[in-house]
Design a protein around this motif. Sequence first.
Motif, PDB file in Angstrom:
ATOM      1  N   ILE A   1       0.806  -1.213  -0.084  1.00 50.50           N
ATOM      2  CA  ILE A   1       0.040   0.136  -0.061  1.00 50.50           C
ATOM      3  C   ILE A   1       0.898   1.301  -0.192  1.00 50.50           C
ATOM      4  CG2 ILE A   1      -1.601   1.368   1.237  1.00 50.50           C
ATOM      5  CD1 ILE A   1      -2.596  -1.380   2.462  1.00 50.50           C
TER       6      ILE A   1
ATOM      7  N   VAL B   1      -1.671  -1.017  -4.135  1.00 54.89           N
ATOM      8  CA  VAL B   1      -2.709   0.243  -4.033  1.00 54.89           C
ATOM      9  C   VAL B   1      -2.208   1.407  -3.708  1.00 54.89           C
ATOM     10  CG1 VAL B   1      -4.774   0.877  -2.753  1.00 54.89           C
ATOM     11  CG2 VAL B   1      -4.305  -1.730  -2.937  1.00 54.89           C
TER      12      VAL B   1
ATOM     13  N   ASN C   1      -6.808  11.033   1.248  1.00 54.53           N
ATOM     14  CA  ASN C   1      -6.837  10.185   0.111  1.00 54.53           C
ATOM     15  C   ASN C   1      -7.870   9.788  -0.240  1.00 54.53           C
ATOM     16  OD1 ASN C   1      -3.948  10.811   0.264  1.00 54.53           O
ATOM     17  ND2 ASN C   1      -3.644   9.161   1.700  1.00 54.53           N
ATOM     18  N   ASN C   2      -8.586  10.285  -1.110  1.00 56.16           N
ATOM     19  CA  ASN C   2     -10.024   9.896  -1.620  1.00 56.16           C
ATOM     20  C   ASN C   2      -9.788   9.085  -2.891  1.00 56.16           C
ATOM     21  OD1 ASN C   2      -9.503  12.281  -3.017  1.00 56.16           O
ATOM     22  ND2 ASN C   2     -11.616  12.961  -3.126  1.00 56.16           N
TER      23      ASN C   2
ATOM     24  N   GLU D   1      -8.323   5.815  -5.083  1.00 56.66           N
ATOM     25  CA  GLU D   1      -7.730   4.601  -5.169  1.00 56.66           C
ATOM     26  C   GLU D   1      -7.548   4.074  -6.341  1.00 56.66           C
ATOM     27  OE1 GLU D   1      -8.919   0.432  -3.045  1.00 56.66           O
ATOM     28  OE2 GLU D   1      -9.891   1.880  -2.464  1.00 56.66           O
TER      29      GLU D   1
ATOM     30  N   ASN E   1     -14.809   6.148  -3.342  1.00 57.49           N
ATOM     31  CA  ASN E   1     -15.184   4.513  -3.303  1.00 57.49           C
ATOM     32  C   ASN E   1     -16.224   4.387  -4.284  1.00 57.49           C
ATOM     33  OD1 ASN E   1     -14.606   2.050  -1.897  1.00 57.49           O
ATOM     34  ND2 ASN E   1     -16.763   2.326  -0.984  1.00 57.49           N
TER      35      ASN E   1
ATOM     36  N   LYS F   1     -12.922   6.786  -6.899  1.00 55.90           N
ATOM     37  CA  LYS F   1     -12.838   8.314  -6.113  1.00 55.90           C
ATOM     38  C   LYS F   1     -13.939   8.160  -5.018  1.00 55.90           C
ATOM     39  CE  LYS F   1     -13.484  13.080  -6.552  1.00 55.90           C
ATOM     40  NZ  LYS F   1     -13.996  14.336  -7.502  1.00 55.90           N
TER      41      LYS F   1
ATOM     42  N   ALA G   1       0.724   5.288   0.271  1.00 55.95           N
ATOM     43  CA  ALA G   1      -0.392   6.078   0.694  1.00 55.95           C
ATOM     44  C   ALA G   1       0.538   7.538   0.791  1.00 55.95           C
ATOM     45  CB  ALA G   1      -0.782   5.912   2.253  1.00 55.95           C
TER      46      ALA G   1
ATOM     47  N   LEU H   1      -3.086   5.241  -2.795  1.00 50.11           N
ATOM     48  CA  LEU H   1      -4.210   6.125  -2.236  1.00 50.11           C
ATOM     49  C   LEU H   1      -3.603   7.595  -2.138  1.00 50.11           C
ATOM     50  CD1 LEU H   1      -4.878   3.961   0.848  1.00 50.11           C
ATOM     51  CD2 LEU H   1      -6.005   4.257  -1.224  1.00 50.11           C
TER      52      LEU H   1
ATOM     53  N   TRP I   1       5.342   9.353  -0.397  1.00 52.67           N
ATOM     54  CA  TRP I   1       4.500   8.158  -0.330  1.00 52.67           C
ATOM     55  C   TRP I   1       5.016   7.348   1.058  1.00 52.67           C
ATOM     56  CZ3 TRP I   1       0.278   7.301  -3.303  1.00 52.67           C
ATOM     57  CH2 TRP I   1       0.461   7.949  -4.824  1.00 52.67           C
TER      58      TRP I   1
END
Length: 358
Positions: free
Chosen positions: A108, A129, A141-142, A144, A176, A174, A110, A131, A118
């Motif tokens: 991940i 992933v 962080n909207n 993914e 979700n 974006k 982020a 974010l 990051w």
Amino acid sequence: MKKLQSILLITLLSVTTVFNSCSSSDDSTTQDSTTTVAEDQQNIEASMTQLLSCLQTFEDGAFSTELQDFFNIANGEIYSDYADLLLDRLDVFNIEFENFSFSSHVGIYAWNATSQNWDFTNSADNTMVFLFPHDENSASNNVELAITSYASQMVTFDGENSELPTAFTGYIKKNNIELFNISLSNVVYEVNSNFSFPSNIDLSVTTAPFTHTINLSRNTSTEFDFTYGLQNNGSCVTSIMSTIVLNTSDYANIAGAEDFSHAFGTVLHQNFEVRYSVEIDNLAVIDGDITVSQINQFVNADAYYNNAKVGDLVYNEEADGSAFVTIIYQDGTSDNVTRYVGDDFVNQLETIFSAFIN
């Protein structure tokens, strides 16, 4: 050069009329036309209007809207340095996309708005992933972006070995809500000592709200099928389907158009269809410039609406050598196809995609 241009124009004749396109069927099911020429003209014009409406829906869709907003795209230019910043800060992880090693980089990633870097953590589900904020100055962080699976093999192109994908899945969300989804599978490479190429591909890409499908398959050692499909939950159905036949199965020694026998297929948008065939090798062996009569001898394209023939598409040239296509209706009358895909159509098309066109 003129000969080469003519061959390309002919081979893509159906694509030239993609804006009229249509649903594909075998000629054996063709019905006799019960419409008048005036009705045929109205049907084609309605198809053009409907196609522009579909493209406007695509442009107004979530994927296109968010893409323009994220990259600050206008007049064909990107006016944001934010994406470059995100990519530049990934350099510390030594991710090489040319010969991508998925297993070495799962985890991940982020974005840390404070450090402008990051933060990496291990992932238990074997995915990559990313974010990050949709807006540069946001701390949320909207967005993914995920690569959920990946497989590859070593193949040779132009004498150089490259690690290329055979399967791949991923998405972009974006808040979700999914904006983009990709699924690549069943990729098969024909591997030769100094040249390789994919002979089978199954690809599905969703750019909300539209889904694109691309399929390439080898039927025999000399026959290949290619299809492209586009639809919006069952509406705006558009497709291109082609079969290409080679004169040889010695792929490494294909020298030019003369090694291609012929191609045939359809171009489709809803109820309007163009069916075409091209004798590629017969065009390739012509010495000198290809004449209008030779083009029309070895290229055939017909227009259909609701599986009933509307007319023949015929290649022509002006005295100055500029090319145009005529549609000859069932009663023998004709129109230049610019009646349907002329300057007004092109201007509307450019207006729809003005953000991406200078």
